[in-house]
Scaffold this motif. Structure first.
Motif, PDB file in Angstrom:
ATOM      1  N   ARG A 608       0.845  -1.194   0.000  1.00  0.00           N
ATOM      2  CA  ARG A 608       0.000   0.000   0.000  1.00  0.00           C
ATOM      3  C   ARG A 608       0.881   1.245   0.000  1.00  0.00           C
ATOM      4  O   ARG A 608       1.071   1.892   1.019  1.00  0.00           O
ATOM      5  CB  ARG A 608      -0.916   0.025   1.205  1.00  0.00           C
ATOM      6  N   PRO A 609       1.489   1.580  -1.116  1.00  0.00           N
ATOM      7  CA  PRO A 609       2.384   2.749  -1.135  1.00  0.00           C
ATOM      8  C   PRO A 609       1.657   4.047  -0.815  1.00  0.00           C
ATOM      9  O   PRO A 609       2.286   5.022  -0.387  1.00  0.00           O
ATOM     10  CB  PRO A 609       2.938   2.748  -2.559  1.00  0.00           C
ATOM     11  N   ASP A 610       0.349   4.092  -1.009  1.00  0.00           N
ATOM     12  CA  ASP A 610      -0.375   5.322  -0.705  1.00  0.00           C
ATOM     13  C   ASP A 610      -0.535   5.544   0.784  1.00  0.00           C
ATOM     14  O   ASP A 610      -0.916   6.628   1.233  1.00  0.00           O
ATOM     15  CB  ASP A 610      -1.757   5.271  -1.369  1.00  0.00           C
ATOM     16  N   SER A 611      -0.247   4.506   1.588  1.00  0.00           N
ATOM     17  CA  SER A 611      -0.373   4.640   3.042  1.00  0.00           C
ATOM     18  C   SER A 611       0.993   4.650   3.718  1.00  0.00           C
ATOM     19  O   SER A 611       1.100   4.285   4.895  1.00  0.00           O
ATOM     20  CB  SER A 611      -1.205   3.473   3.601  1.00  0.00           C
ATOM     21  N   ALA A 612       2.007   5.037   2.968  1.00  0.00           N
ATOM     22  CA  ALA A 612       3.375   4.988   3.485  1.00  0.00           C
ATOM     23  C   ALA A 612       3.555   6.001   4.611  1.00  0.00           C
ATOM     24  O   ALA A 612       3.552   7.206   4.376  1.00  0.00           O
ATOM     25  CB  ALA A 612       4.363   5.271   2.360  1.00  0.00           C
ATOM     26  N   ARG A 613       3.663   5.489   5.806  1.00  0.00           N
ATOM     27  CA  ARG A 613       3.932   6.320   6.981  1.00  0.00           C
ATOM     28  C   ARG A 613       4.946   5.600   7.870  1.00  0.00           C
ATOM     29  O   ARG A 613       4.977   4.377   7.909  1.00  0.00           O
ATOM     30  CB  ARG A 613       2.641   6.585   7.768  1.00  0.00           C
ATOM     31  N   CYS A 645      11.427   5.218   1.418  1.00  0.00           N
ATOM     32  CA  CYS A 645      10.904   5.236   0.049  1.00  0.00           C
ATOM     33  C   CYS A 645      10.304   6.619  -0.241  1.00  0.00           C
ATOM     34  O   CYS A 645       9.428   7.098   0.496  1.00  0.00           O
ATOM     35  CB  CYS A 645       9.844   4.160  -0.137  1.00  0.00           C
ATOM     36  N   VAL A 646      10.797   7.273  -1.280  1.00  0.00           N
ATOM     37  CA  VAL A 646      10.364   8.639  -1.603  1.00  0.00           C
ATOM     38  C   VAL A 646       9.907   8.689  -3.062  1.00  0.00           C
ATOM     39  O   VAL A 646      10.330   7.897  -3.902  1.00  0.00           O
ATOM     40  CB  VAL A 646      11.505   9.651  -1.372  1.00  0.00           C
ATOM     41  N   GLU A 647       9.028   9.644  -3.323  1.00  0.00           N
ATOM     42  CA  GLU A 647       8.541   9.899  -4.681  1.00  0.00           C
ATOM     43  C   GLU A 647       8.947  11.301  -5.099  1.00  0.00           C
ATOM     44  O   GLU A 647       9.235  12.163  -4.256  1.00  0.00           O
ATOM     45  CB  GLU A 647       7.020   9.749  -4.743  1.00  0.00           C
ATOM     46  N   ALA A 648       8.950  11.534  -6.375  1.00  0.00           N
ATOM     47  CA  ALA A 648       9.330  12.836  -6.903  1.00  0.00           C
ATOM     48  C   ALA A 648       8.318  13.884  -6.460  1.00  0.00           C
ATOM     49  O   ALA A 648       7.110  13.642  -6.448  1.00  0.00           O
ATOM     50  CB  ALA A 648       9.417  12.792  -8.429  1.00  0.00           C
ATOM     51  N   GLY A 649       8.843  15.054  -6.084  1.00  0.00           N
ATOM     52  CA  GLY A 649       7.985  16.153  -5.690  1.00  0.00           C
ATOM     53  C   GLY A 649       7.472  16.076  -4.270  1.00  0.00           C
ATOM     54  O   GLY A 649       6.519  16.775  -3.933  1.00  0.00           O
ATOM     55  N   THR A 650       8.074  15.246  -3.435  1.00  0.00           N
ATOM     56  CA  THR A 650       7.588  15.104  -2.052  1.00  0.00           C
ATOM     57  C   THR A 650       8.613  15.585  -1.033  1.00  0.00           C
ATOM     58  O   THR A 650       8.521  15.226   0.141  1.00  0.00           O
ATOM     59  CB  THR A 650       7.241  13.640  -1.758  1.00  0.00           C
ATOM     60  N   MET A 651       9.582  16.385  -1.453  1.00  0.00           N
ATOM     61  CA  MET A 651      10.627  16.913  -0.562  1.00  0.00           C
ATOM     62  C   MET A 651      11.275  15.786   0.251  1.00  0.00           C
ATOM     63  O   MET A 651      11.051  15.617   1.450  1.00  0.00           O
ATOM     64  CB  MET A 651      10.052  17.970   0.391  1.00  0.00           C
ATOM     65  N   PRO A 652      12.078  14.935  -0.424  1.00  0.00           N
ATOM     66  CA  PRO A 652      12.661  13.765   0.259  1.00  0.00           C
ATOM     67  C   PRO A 652      13.561  14.141   1.432  1.00  0.00           C
ATOM     68  O   PRO A 652      13.612  13.427   2.429  1.00  0.00           O
ATOM     69  CB  PRO A 652      13.427  13.056  -0.860  1.00  0.00           C
ATOM     70  N   LEU A 674      17.822   6.752   1.121  1.00  0.00           N
ATOM     71  CA  LEU A 674      16.667   7.144   0.300  1.00  0.00           C
ATOM     72  C   LEU A 674      16.540   6.207  -0.898  1.00  0.00           C
ATOM     73  O   LEU A 674      17.523   5.919  -1.580  1.00  0.00           O
ATOM     74  CB  LEU A 674      16.823   8.587  -0.177  1.00  0.00           C
ATOM     75  N   VAL A 675      15.302   5.762  -1.143  1.00  0.00           N
ATOM     76  CA  VAL A 675      15.040   4.840  -2.252  1.00  0.00           C
ATOM     77  C   VAL A 675      13.902   5.425  -3.094  1.00  0.00           C
ATOM     78  O   VAL A 675      12.743   5.442  -2.656  1.00  0.00           O
ATOM     79  CB  VAL A 675      14.657   3.439  -1.742  1.00  0.00           C
ATOM     80  N   PRO A 676      14.208   5.941  -4.300  1.00  0.00           N
ATOM     81  CA  PRO A 676      13.118   6.398  -5.183  1.00  0.00           C
ATOM     82  C   PRO A 676      12.305   5.198  -5.662  1.00  0.00           C
ATOM     83  O   PRO A 676      12.862   4.181  -6.080  1.00  0.00           O
ATOM     84  CB  PRO A 676      13.866   7.070  -6.341  1.00  0.00           C
ATOM     85  N   TRP A 677      11.001   5.324  -5.618  1.00  0.00           N
ATOM     86  CA  TRP A 677      10.172   4.202  -6.078  1.00  0.00           C
ATOM     87  C   TRP A 677       8.978   4.678  -6.923  1.00  0.00           C
ATOM     88  O   TRP A 677       7.906   4.093  -6.898  1.00  0.00           O
ATOM     89  CB  TRP A 677       9.742   3.344  -4.907  1.00  0.00           C
ATOM     90  N   ASP A 678       9.232   5.728  -7.685  1.00  0.00           N
ATOM     91  CA  ASP A 678       8.177   6.217  -8.592  1.00  0.00           C
ATOM     92  C   ASP A 678       7.795   5.143  -9.608  1.00  0.00           C
ATOM     93  O   ASP A 678       6.602   4.976  -9.917  1.00  0.00           O
ATOM     94  CB  ASP A 678       8.660   7.474  -9.318  1.00  0.00           C
ATOM     95  N   ALA A 679       8.800   4.419 -10.113  1.00  0.00           N
ATOM     96  CA  ALA A 679       8.489   3.396 -11.114  1.00  0.00           C
ATOM     97  C   ALA A 679       7.650   2.274 -10.507  1.00  0.00           C
ATOM     98  O   ALA A 679       6.862   1.629 -11.220  1.00  0.00           O
ATOM     99  CB  ALA A 679       9.795   2.819 -11.674  1.00  0.00           C
ATOM    100  N   ILE A 680       7.776   2.063  -9.205  1.00  0.00           N
ATOM    101  CA  ILE A 680       7.005   0.995  -8.559  1.00  0.00           C
ATOM    102  C   ILE A 680       5.576   1.462  -8.304  1.00  0.00           C
ATOM    103  O   ILE A 680       4.617   0.727  -8.563  1.00  0.00           O
ATOM    104  CB  ILE A 680       7.685   0.582  -7.238  1.00  0.00           C
ATOM    105  N   THR A 681       5.453   2.665  -7.815  1.00  0.00           N
ATOM    106  CA  THR A 681       4.112   3.135  -7.452  1.00  0.00           C
ATOM    107  C   THR A 681       3.224   3.318  -8.680  1.00  0.00           C
ATOM    108  O   THR A 681       1.995   3.314  -8.571  1.00  0.00           O
ATOM    109  CB  THR A 681       4.210   4.465  -6.695  1.00  0.00           C
ATOM    110  N   ARG A 682       3.837   3.513  -9.862  1.00  0.00           N
ATOM    111  CA  ARG A 682       3.012   3.650 -11.075  1.00  0.00           C
ATOM    112  C   ARG A 682       2.240   2.368 -11.359  1.00  0.00           C
ATOM    113  O   ARG A 682       1.202   2.402 -12.031  1.00  0.00           O
ATOM    114  CB  ARG A 682       3.886   3.992 -12.275  1.00  0.00           C
ATOM    115  N   LEU A 683       2.773   1.265 -10.884  1.00  0.00           N
ATOM    116  CA  LEU A 683       2.116  -0.016 -11.132  1.00  0.00           C
ATOM    117  C   LEU A 683       0.997  -0.291 -10.139  1.00  0.00           C
ATOM    118  O   LEU A 683       0.247  -1.244 -10.308  1.00  0.00           O
ATOM    119  CB  LEU A 683       3.150  -1.158 -11.050  1.00  0.00           C
TER     120      LEU A 683
END
Length: 782
Positions: A608-613, A645-652, A674-683
């Motif tokens: 659940r990447p949308d609930s990443a806390r 895990c950070v996404e672009a535009g979220t002030m990592p 820091l681990v960018p995971w934009d490519a993962i969350t797109r899925l």
């Protein structure tokens, strides 16, 4: 030379010590049948083989030295009466015996040989000799009483120790005289050595520990009257000869008895006896040791050793009675009731004080020798069937403190993990058992096992024969764990039983640990474990062989996930361990590579990447468990690596700083990566469909149950494999990984799909622990 006041004080102290010891001995002796061995038998059966063996050895040595002491004392009395006077070359009258070290050693050897002959014949001739000596002692005692009135005032020569030699002084016998009594109240400055004085008052308790009333009476008569007889004149020397002979015989007879009891556990040679049951070899060995002690030739030195050793034995007898009384075992109900734990303590204190008053150096050395014997016997002696008083005392204290452990007073500051590890077959879980032992951090650890049988269809409980195998397993693996076995119609019901009933009072499991449910064939870890591959000792374990890869499992995937759901409903934290059997802890933690091993921590719900806390209850529990593992002694060299895990535009960087501050508040040292995971969350399904933003979902996130809804069906295998690849690509490879365990779905029909997603997420990751916490376990306050 001590004077009447000091003499009475010494008598009072001696009788106080022996009085307290008499009460303890009577209590122990009337609580069951006694056998040969005296103090050794009582102490070993009360305190266990370690104390009994060490005290038995010291008791043996004390009796050996005591036998030599009385032989030397008798030689001294004979030489005083019949020896050539100092300064004379030839004897006159009855003074015909030459005096020197070697001559006195010869006299002692001859007397000891006579005692040996009596002992080899057996106890019957000793009884006859005892009665004969008693008649002699009684006759001489009568002459002493008559001499009070019949003897005129005279000068009595007295030999006193002076360094390594002796000197002669003159004492005066005045008969009944008030002035003499007044002069003797305070005593003189020149006194007998403390060890010699104390020995006269302590050695007569020998008969008490042997259980023979006649021996006790005769020894007591010697201890009280002999010093007085030596001062009163040569008539008292007959009393000394008789008592010394009796004591020497009694000790030389009892020394083999003690040695024979000790030989029952250690010495095969000393156990040989004659046809009548006389311990011939023990008698001969004891005679040899006594003969060696005779070479010292110093009465005062031997008296000091004998007195301190016997006082140590008496103190231990009081300690045995005190331990039995404090243990409060129902079977300790002696018929002799005139004792309390106060009398036992007073006896112990009196013996210890007297030991250090006699000779602080010798007392300290004796205690050190006793401790060395205790340690040696603790590690070398086999298990016994006598019972261990330590177990009774521990039970008594643990019960008391468990009642004081109030769950209503629990606080998060003092939280500790209390693990229940479910094990189907220990042969396939040896390394997992060891890993959870490191993870418990001084908390409760219970090994649980469910046997699928119905007690109604069985003649007896099938779990009792298995208990010994499980306890042997705990001992060999060197883990601090309890064992809890149960019968149930299914594994799920059995786990529920153990979660409800395991533990006691405030010590109950708060975390359930399960192995992972997959299709891998189990491997026999016990066959490769160092504790079971040693050729020195083999412990037969009654565990069945592991199931074959084609054999069906005892529980289904639905039942396995149901166990996880049950534990969470019961507010138990859950850990799922996968491929822990491939974790070679010794190699991982001791390899010579310069970088230390790492522990990877992913405190985010990857499904659940949308609930990443990183500050919810589950994430904090995951951080806590990783930190606890790192605090274990075997894992202190490892380093924690926390992945953000950070996404672009979220002030990592702001997120990193916030997480770093959280780690600082929690006192957790970890490296943040820091681990960018934009490519993962797109899925992810929500990214594809766009955020719903519904009020129900927002409320659900606020309540912290974001991983409970039915969105399990919306997570694609492609996304889970991408998340698995993301975790796997982080290098270097860690020793173990900690991942966030999502909560099972509410719909039980989705349990197989939920388990399938977990299997995809952890595939190929190596040793991995999935963690889900339901209770607060961290604190930032004092």
């Amino acid at each position: 030379h001590a004077g009447l006041y000091q003499a009475l004080a010494m008598f009072a102290v001696a009788y106080f010590i022996i009085g307290m010891t008499v009460l303890s001995v009577c209590a122990i002796a009337t609580n069951g049948a006694l056998d040969a061995g005296g103090a050794y038998y009582m102490i070993s059966r009360a305190l266990g083989p370690e104390f009994g063996g060490s005290i038995g050895i010291m008791f043996f040595l004390a009796n050996v030295c005591g036998s030599a002491l009385y032989v030397l004392g008798l030689v001294e009395a004979v030489v005083d009466s019949f020896g050539i006077q100092p300064g004379q070359e030839a004897g006159t009258g009855v003074h015909v015996l030459p005096q020197s070290y070697w001559y006195e050693l010869l006299y002692g050897t001859v007397l000891l040989a006579l005692c040996l002959l009596v002992c080899l014949v057996g106890a019957s001739i000793y009884a006859k000799a005892t009665f004969l000596i008693f008649l002699i002692v009684a006759a001489v005692l009568g002459t002493i009483l008559v001499s009070f009135f019949a003897t005129r005032p005279l000068k009595v020569p007295i030999r006193l120790p002076n360094g390594n030699g002796t000197e002669t002084d003159n004492g005066s016998f005045t008969g009944f005289s008030l002035s003499t009594l007044r002069d003797n109240l305070g005593g003189e400055e020149r006194l007998l050595p403390p060890a010699c004085r104390a020995h006269w008052h302590c050695h007569f308790t020998w008969g008490l520990l042997e259980g023979g009333g006649s021996w006790w009476a005769q020894s007591r008569c010697c201890g009280v009257v002999s010093p007085v007889g030596c001062v009163w004149g040569h008539g008292g020397e007959g009393l000394w000869w008789g008592c010394a002979t009796l004591d020497s015989l009694s000790r030389l007879l009892s020394v083999p008895a003690s040695l024979l009891c000790l030989a029952g556990q250690a010495l095969a040679l000393a156990k040989k006896t004659s046809a009548s049951g006389n311990p011939v070899m023990a008698v001969i060995l004891s005679w040899l040791v006594v003969q060696l002690v005779l070479f010292s030739g110093k009465l005062n030195t031997i008296a000091s050793v004998v007195t301190i050793f016997f006082l140590l034995v008496y103190a231990t007898v009081n300690l045995a009675c005190l331990a039995l009384e404090w243990a409060s075992a129902p079977n300790f109900r002696p018929t002799f009731r005139y004792f309390t734990w106060h009398t036992c303590l007073l006896g112990i204190a009196g013996c210890c004080v007297m030991m250090f008053l006699i000779s602080p150096v010798s007392a300290s050395a004796s205690l050190g020798f006793l401790l060395l014997l205790l340690l040696a016997l603790h590690y070398l002696s086999p298990s016994s069937t006598w019972g261990y008083i330590s177990q009774a005392l521990i039970f008594h204290q643990v019960r008391k403190y468990l009642l004081m452990l109030d769950v209503r007073k629990d606080h998060v500051k003092f939280w500790r993990p209390q693990m229940l590890l479910m094990v189907q077959n220990p042969r396939g879980s040896a390394r997992l058992i060891d890993f959870v032992n490191d993870l418990k951090k001084s908390g409760l650890y219970v090994l649980g096992h469910v046997e699928l049988q119905d007690l109604d269809m069985l003649p007896s409980d099938p779990l009792q024969p298995q208990q010994d195998s499980w306890l042997s397993l705990v001992d060999k693996l060197n883990v601090k764990a309890f064992v809890s076995l149960t019968l149930a119609p299914s594994v799920r019901h059995g786990v529920r039983q153990l979660l409800f009933t395991s533990g006691l009072g405030g010590m109950r499991p708060n975390t359930l640990v399960l192995g992972f449910y997959d299709d891998e064939a189990p491997q026999d870890g016990l066959a490769r474990h160092p504790a079971f591959t040693s050729a020195r000792e083999e412990v037969p374990l009654g565990f069945p062989p592991l199931r074959a890869a084609t054999t069906p499992k005892l529980l289904s995937a639905r039942e396995y996930v149901g166990i996880v759901a049950d534990a969470l409903k019961m507010l138990r934290n859950v850990l799922l361990a996968r491929q822990l059997e491939s974790l070679d802890k010794a190699w991982e933690l001791r390899r010579a590579a310069s970088p230390p091993p790492t522990i990877h921590v992913w405190p985010v719900n990857l499904l659940r990447p949308d609930s990443a806390r990183y500050a919810d209850t589950c994430s904090l529990f995951l951080l806590q468990m990783a930190c606890v593992l790192n605090m274990a002694r075997a894992w202190r060299r490892a380093r924690l690596r926390l992945f953000l895990c950070v996404e672009a535009g979220t002030m990592p960087h702001a997120q990193e700083e916030k997480l770093r501050q959280l780690l600082k508040d929690l006192r957790i040292q970890a490296q943040i990566q820091l681990v960018p995971w934009d490519a993962i969350t797109r899925l992810h399904w929500q990214t594809c469909q766009g955020p719903s933003g519904g009020p129900a979902e927002e409320e659900e996130e606020e309540e912290g149950v974001v991983n409970f809804p039915t969105n399990t069906t919306q997570v694609s295998d492609e996304y889970v494999r991408a998340a698995n690849k993301l975790v796997l690509e982080q290098s270097p490879a860690p020793a173990v990984r900690f991942l966030y365990l999502p909560r099972p779905p509410a719909d039980t029909s989705l349990y197989p799909l939920y388990l399938h997603q977990l299997e995809l997420l952890t595939r190929g990751l190596g040793p991995t622990v999935l963690v889900h916490g339901v209770s607060a376990v961290t604190s930032t306050q004092l």
